[in-house]
Scaffold this motif. Structure first.
Motif, mmCIF file in Angstrom:
data_model
loop_
_atom_site.group_PDB
_atom_site.id
_atom_site.type_symbol
_atom_site.label_atom_id
_atom_site.label_comp_id
_atom_site.label_asym_id
_atom_site.label_seq_id
_atom_site.Cartn_x
_atom_site.Cartn_y
_atom_site.Cartn_z
ATOM 1 N N ILE A 46 0.765 -1.335 -0.120
ATOM 2 C CA ILE A 46 -0.180 -0.137 0.166
ATOM 3 C C ILE A 46 0.844 1.415 0.054
ATOM 4 O O ILE A 46 1.840 1.428 0.857
ATOM 5 C CB ILE A 46 -1.059 -0.011 1.255
ATOM 6 N N GLY A 47 0.865 1.888 -1.057
ATOM 7 C CA GLY A 47 1.695 3.147 -1.379
ATOM 8 C C GLY A 47 0.719 4.452 -0.745
ATOM 9 O O GLY A 47 -0.234 4.443 -0.246
ATOM 10 N N GLU A 48 1.335 5.482 -1.258
ATOM 11 C CA GLU A 48 0.568 6.900 -0.890
ATOM 12 C C GLU A 48 -0.719 7.189 -1.920
ATOM 13 O O GLU A 48 -1.769 7.134 -1.399
ATOM 14 C CB GLU A 48 1.576 7.989 -0.928
ATOM 15 N N ALA A 49 -0.234 7.453 -3.020
ATOM 16 C CA ALA A 49 -1.381 7.897 -4.120
ATOM 17 C C ALA A 49 -0.724 7.765 -5.510
ATOM 18 O O ALA A 49 0.663 7.788 -5.388
ATOM 19 C CB ALA A 49 -1.410 9.349 -3.879
ATOM 20 N N PRO A 50 -1.477 7.515 -6.476
ATOM 21 C CA PRO A 50 -1.147 7.674 -7.627
ATOM 22 C C PRO A 50 -0.295 8.856 -8.005
ATOM 23 O O PRO A 50 -1.059 9.835 -7.599
ATOM 24 C CB PRO A 50 -2.183 7.442 -8.694
ATOM 25 N N GLY A 51 0.560 9.142 -8.906
ATOM 26 C CA GLY A 51 1.181 10.069 -9.297
ATOM 27 C C GLY A 51 0.820 10.386 -10.794
ATOM 28 O O GLY A 51 -0.200 9.626 -11.213
ATOM 29 N N GLU A 53 2.308 9.831 -13.685
ATOM 30 C CA GLU A 53 2.548 8.594 -14.541
ATOM 31 C C GLU A 53 1.541 7.660 -14.254
ATOM 32 O O GLU A 53 1.041 7.144 -15.264
ATOM 33 C CB GLU A 53 3.864 8.127 -14.289
ATOM 34 N N GLU A 54 1.020 7.488 -13.133
ATOM 35 C CA GLU A 54 0.152 6.333 -12.809
ATOM 36 C C GLU A 54 -1.158 6.624 -13.150
ATOM 37 O O GLU A 54 -2.005 5.788 -13.510
ATOM 38 C CB GLU A 54 0.356 6.104 -11.078
ATOM 39 N N ASP A 55 -1.359 7.975 -13.259
ATOM 40 C CA ASP A 55 -2.574 8.482 -13.413
ATOM 41 C C ASP A 55 -2.995 8.228 -14.893
ATOM 42 O O ASP A 55 -4.040 7.967 -15.321
ATOM 43 C CB ASP A 55 -2.992 9.919 -13.018
ATOM 44 N N ILE A 59 -1.902 2.108 -13.594
ATOM 45 C CA ILE A 59 -1.042 1.224 -12.738
ATOM 46 C C ILE A 59 -0.256 1.723 -11.797
ATOM 47 O O ILE A 59 0.562 2.973 -12.233
ATOM 48 C CB ILE A 59 -0.009 0.388 -13.928
ATOM 49 N N GLN A 60 -0.275 1.156 -10.546
ATOM 50 C CA GLN A 60 0.514 1.756 -9.690
ATOM 51 C C GLN A 60 2.036 1.886 -9.425
ATOM 52 O O GLN A 60 2.435 0.860 -10.227
ATOM 53 C CB GLN A 60 0.193 1.477 -8.012
ATOM 54 N N PHE A 61 2.762 2.433 -9.131
ATOM 55 C CA PHE A 61 4.405 2.550 -9.110
ATOM 56 C C PHE A 61 4.904 2.325 -10.154
ATOM 57 O O PHE A 61 5.786 1.402 -10.682
ATOM 58 C CB PHE A 61 4.705 1.435 -8.076
ATOM 59 N N ILE A 62 4.776 3.486 -11.208
ATOM 60 C CA ILE A 62 5.288 3.292 -12.530
ATOM 61 C C ILE A 62 6.228 4.724 -12.685
ATOM 62 O O ILE A 62 7.060 4.681 -13.519
ATOM 63 C CB ILE A 62 4.684 2.984 -13.685
ATOM 64 N N LYS A 64 8.769 7.880 -10.967
ATOM 65 C CA LYS A 64 10.377 7.600 -10.709
ATOM 66 C C LYS A 64 10.555 6.785 -9.226
ATOM 67 O O LYS A 64 11.228 5.720 -9.398
ATOM 68 C CB LYS A 64 10.835 9.246 -10.468
ATOM 69 N N SER A 65 9.742 7.107 -8.249
ATOM 70 C CA SER A 65 10.168 6.440 -7.203
ATOM 71 C C SER A 65 9.514 4.954 -7.191
ATOM 72 O O SER A 65 10.055 3.973 -6.662
ATOM 73 C CB SER A 65 9.145 6.992 -5.707
ATOM 74 N N GLY A 66 8.540 4.769 -8.064
ATOM 75 C CA GLY A 66 7.937 3.236 -8.334
ATOM 76 C C GLY A 66 9.046 2.575 -8.978
ATOM 77 O O GLY A 66 9.199 1.474 -8.625
ATOM 78 N N THR A 87 -1.554 -1.322 -4.060
ATOM 79 C CA THR A 87 -2.879 -0.280 -4.215
ATOM 80 C C THR A 87 -2.175 0.902 -3.401
ATOM 81 O O THR A 87 -1.188 1.165 -2.953
ATOM 82 C CB THR A 87 -3.947 -0.823 -3.758
ATOM 83 N N ASN A 88 -3.031 1.888 -3.168
ATOM 84 C CA ASN A 88 -2.476 3.092 -2.601
ATOM 85 C C ASN A 88 -3.535 3.417 -1.823
ATOM 86 O O ASN A 88 -4.950 3.213 -1.803
ATOM 87 C CB ASN A 88 -2.437 4.318 -3.676
ATOM 88 N N ALA A 89 -3.234 4.260 -0.587
ATOM 89 C CA ALA A 89 -4.092 4.898 0.385
ATOM 90 C C ALA A 89 -5.405 6.002 -0.156
ATOM 91 O O ALA A 89 -6.168 5.839 0.103
ATOM 92 C CB ALA A 89 -3.291 5.418 1.466
ATOM 93 N N TYR A 166 9.663 2.951 4.944
ATOM 94 C CA TYR A 166 9.746 4.475 4.270
ATOM 95 C C TYR A 166 8.886 4.339 2.936
ATOM 96 O O TYR A 166 9.200 3.189 2.385
ATOM 97 C CB TYR A 166 11.190 4.787 4.156
ATOM 98 N N HIS A 167 8.568 5.083 2.559
ATOM 99 C CA HIS A 167 8.107 5.560 1.165
ATOM 100 C C HIS A 167 9.398 5.759 0.093
ATOM 101 O O HIS A 167 10.455 6.171 0.658
ATOM 102 C CB HIS A 167 7.177 6.706 0.939
ATOM 103 N N PRO A 168 9.566 4.996 -0.874
ATOM 104 C CA PRO A 168 10.581 4.901 -1.679
ATOM 105 C C PRO A 168 10.925 6.332 -2.108
ATOM 106 O O PRO A 168 12.116 6.596 -2.248
ATOM 107 C CB PRO A 168 10.353 4.020 -2.960
HETATM 108 N N1 URA Z 1 3.192 5.267 -7.194
HETATM 109 C C1 URA Z 1 2.263 4.840 -6.466
HETATM 110 O O1 URA Z 1 1.311 4.546 -7.110
HETATM 111 N N2 URA Z 1 2.070 5.267 -5.263
HETATM 112 C C2 URA Z 1 3.035 5.577 -4.421
HETATM 113 O O2 URA Z 1 3.059 5.956 -3.273
HETATM 114 C C3 URA Z 1 4.183 5.983 -5.361
HETATM 115 C C4 URA Z 1 4.208 5.876 -6.471
#
Ligand code: URA
Length: 395
Positions: A46-51, A53-55, A59-62, A64-66, A87-89, A166-168
């Protein structure tokens, strides 16, 4: 779980905090993003939120930090899309909004995903994920990621492990500070090593393990009997008092709880015959365990006029020796992170608060049984944690 979702449904039907009410979905290309991934290892990230790119892609985590997170996982032989669900919070791209203000809107959907997927391990990346999941289980202010990172919490509600780290993006923001990277990798490695669920049978209800004894003569009898039969055993105990400091006019020990090796735990009001039996216990040779023992020590000396004999363990001090972070040495916190026991002070909390050390709290106004149960669980958990700590420290 059902009851929580039931409540959310009720709230939603009454017009509170429904997902779309927060408005984050406006302007999103992929709003309300559900989990993706195959979950081959039954791990849920479970991450924070889509950025942005993800939006774009859904797809989640694609971003930079993903990508960084994916690389780290690959170094452990894991593929985020294959071995994990993710998924994300927050399920919509927050654009300029403060993500923390939106957590409660998305939480029901995240809880539903947990219920559906039944993960063995939930990996929480960063403070927003902690707020969403631990905020729900813990029921209060979580105090941020640094307090929680690295624990492997055995979750009783979902019979899974909850592993915050930690969050990446935080690791990237530190320019991959070697110490931060080291901890991040260690947290992940520890989580990845978990394969079985924490509980195999029914999870016990701690309240069922406490004997509340209202009659002072009976409490005295049972305590003396425990002492007689447990001469070679260790005992934990705890006091509930009328205020913080023992040397004021209103200072009274209202209740005490004593646990013999966690197998028999009694709690009783400190009145009548129970007072002498308690003194006899405190001055006996049996090894004694407490949590922040200077408190019980001072109260016993001031109010009961006895010096406690044969202290062998202070769980609060041991916590500090094991992990010297601040804000983690409380009994309720340690019970939660080490044993998955959710705070048991919800009904009692508001009765304990008082202004200053000599001001009387409101514990006398609490239903006596509730006070004794609370007191008993304190003593029992003190024992359970001490066993764990002693093992960890090789005692
Ligand atoms: N991408 C995500 O989907 N979630 C994050 O928290 C960071 C990057």
């Amino acid at each position: 779980m059902e009851d929580c979702l039931g409540v959310w449904k009720l709230l939603e039907s009454a017009g509170y905090s429904s997902c779309v009410d927060c408005g984050l979905d406006r302007g999103c290309r992929n709003p309300h993003m559900s989990y993706t991934g195959k979950g081959a290892d039954s791990f849920l990230v479970i991450g924070e939120a889509p950025g942005e790119e993800e939006d774009k892609v859904g797809i989640q985590f694609i971003g930079k930090s993903g990508q960084y997170f994916r690389r780290v996982l690959r170094s452990f032989g894991k593929d985020l899309d294959i071995h994990f669900w993710k998924t994300n919070a927050l399920r919509c791209f927050p654009q300029k909004e403060d993500p923390s203000s939106k957590v409660s809107f998305c939480r029901p959907a995240v809880l539903k995903e947990i219920e559906e997927l039944k993960p063995v391990v939930i990996l929480l990346l960063g403070g927003i994920a902690v707020e969403s999941i631990i905020g729900y289980l813990w029921g209060g202010s979580t105090g941020g990621i640094f307090r929680w990172a690295g624990f492997q919490i055995p979750c009783r509600k979902w019979n899974c492990w909850i592993c915050p780290t930690y969050h990446p993006s935080y690791v990237l923001r530190t320019n991959k500070d070697p110490a931060v990277v080291l901890w991040f990798r260690k947290h992940l490695e520890n989580a990845l090593n978990l394969s079985d669920r924490p509980y195999s049978g029914k999870v016990e209800n701690l309240k069922d393990k406490i004997e509340c004894i209202m009659e002072p003569y009976m409490a005295a009898f049972v305590l003396r009997d425990m002492l007689e039969k447990g001469k070679d055993k260790a005992f934990s105990f705890d006091f509930e008092t009328s205020c913080l400091k023992p040397d004021g006019d209103k200072s009274k020990i209202l209740a005490a709880a004593v646990s013999c090796e966690g197998k028999k735990t009694i709690a009783f009001p400190v009145v009548g015959d129970a007072v002498n039996a308690l003194k006899q216990f405190l001055t006996s040779d049996v090894p004694k365990i407490g949590w922040n023992i200077k408190f019980e020590d001072r109260w016993a000396r001031s109010v009961l006029g006895v010096d406690i004999k044969n202290w062998v363990w202070d769980g609060m001090l041991a916590t500090h020796v094991i992990d010297n972070r601040s804000d983690i040495t409380g009994l309720k916190f340690q019970a939660f992170v080490q044993l998955g026991i959710e705070p048991w002070d919800k009904e009692v909390e508001s009765y304990i608060d008082a202004d200053g050390g000599y001001e009387e709290n409101r514990l006398r106004l609490l239903n006596l049984r509730d006070l004794l149960l609370y007191n008993g669980i304190d003593a029992l958990v003190t024992y359970l944690l001490a066993v764990r700590q002693r093992k960890l420290l090789g005692w």
